[in-house]
Design an enzyme around this catalytic site. Sequence first.
Site, short mmCIF file in Angstrom:
data_model
loop_
_atom_site.label_atom_id
_atom_site.label_comp_id
_atom_site.label_asym_id
_atom_site.label_seq_id
_atom_site.Cartn_x
_atom_site.Cartn_y
_atom_site.Cartn_z
N ARG A 85 57.90 33.78 43.75
CA ARG A 85 56.51 34.13 44.01
C ARG A 85 56.08 33.65 45.40
NH1 ARG A 85 51.47 31.62 42.67
NH2 ARG A 85 49.82 33.13 42.17
N PRO A 118 48.57 38.02 44.75
CA PRO A 118 47.57 37.24 43.99
C PRO A 118 46.31 37.06 44.84
CG PRO A 118 49.29 35.79 44.80
CD PRO A 118 49.73 37.18 45.13
N SER A 140 38.22 40.12 45.58
CA SER A 140 37.68 40.71 44.35
C SER A 140 37.71 39.72 43.21
CB SER A 140 38.44 41.98 43.98
OG SER A 140 39.83 41.72 43.85
N ASP A 145 37.92 40.53 35.50
CA ASP A 145 38.00 39.68 34.31
C ASP A 145 36.61 39.48 33.71
OD1 ASP A 145 40.93 38.64 34.86
OD2 ASP A 145 39.80 38.41 36.71
N ARG A 148 35.67 42.53 31.83
CA ARG A 148 36.36 42.57 30.53
C ARG A 148 35.68 41.62 29.54
NH1 ARG A 148 42.10 42.06 33.72
NH2 ARG A 148 42.55 44.30 33.94
N HIS A 165 25.42 38.46 30.18
CA HIS A 165 25.55 37.72 31.44
C HIS A 165 26.53 36.58 31.21
CE1 HIS A 165 22.16 40.09 32.78
NE2 HIS A 165 21.55 39.76 31.66
N HIS A 172 42.04 34.36 39.48
CA HIS A 172 42.27 35.67 38.84
C HIS A 172 43.73 35.63 38.38
CE1 HIS A 172 42.62 39.86 37.94
NE2 HIS A 172 43.46 40.08 38.95
#
Length: 310
Positions: A85, A118, A140, A145, A148, A165, A172
């Site tokens: 990564r 990422p 972003s 998330d 969702r 809310h 993320h």
Amino acid sequence: MKVGIIGTGMVGSAAGFALVLNGGASEVVLVDQNPARALAEAEDISHAVPFGRPVTVRSGDYADLAGAGVVILAAGVSQKPGETRLQLLERNAEVFRAIIGAVARAAPDAILLVATNPVDVMTHVATRLSGLDPSRVIGSGTILDTARFRSLLGRHLGIAPQSVHAYVLGEHGDSEVLGWSAARAGSVPIASFAAQVGAAITDSVRVEIDAGVRRAAYRIIEGKGATWHGIGAGLARIVRAIAADEGAVLSLSSRTTDIGGVASVTLSLPRVLTRNGITAELRPELDAAETKALTASAQLLAATEAKLHL
């Protein structure tokens, strides 16, 4: 407002399409290392204009970004077999080095909106490489998330997600933190609202919603290979808030100081967004477990940032 999009893969093209539908831009310029792909996406998206808002959609080169108010960075390289990564991050940092230099020459006043994953670490990279004030380099982050989370809470409570809310904080990614303690439906704490409408939020409901938010991308990727519609809409929402000088509160990734004992790290918090970029950040009230989890998320991201050679 003129908007540039660098990278016309699924995310970049979805963002362009969403901008046509929501009216967040007057002009969209698509730039890609494959000009034929950018041209094809621009033509395809432009065919949706008669069904959406008046927007000029075209492909171009970096010079065509002149005058852009926002430039979305959706470009990046894919992970090679056997590549770590961190190695992938280093290669994407080099991609950003070239892109950000070209954007700075063409559109020095543009706000940078990072979508490449990422996303938190790449927002850190973009901030460092651009030299811009962190308020003008926006990731972003957890905007998707958060959407969702609100969607699943709304479904459970039987109300529109727009009336929920609640925010997802931190990375993320796997260490993200669902802010249950600060969640509201209307102006009512979420647990109280749930009790009043006969839809109690039990431990099992919380576990189910948490998994629904945290594992959503994995399920979608398993079924179709990648996610693009949700984040495309999220990017368009961010652009609209900037273009309209809304002062909207959105969960965005940006440079953050003094979070959980970490002096400086890039992660998501609720932030106020205007035409000047981020003008304020909010610290939701969290319980002890959520505070601990947010600290862990910050530490994880800070450790990754420290390993990068910029």
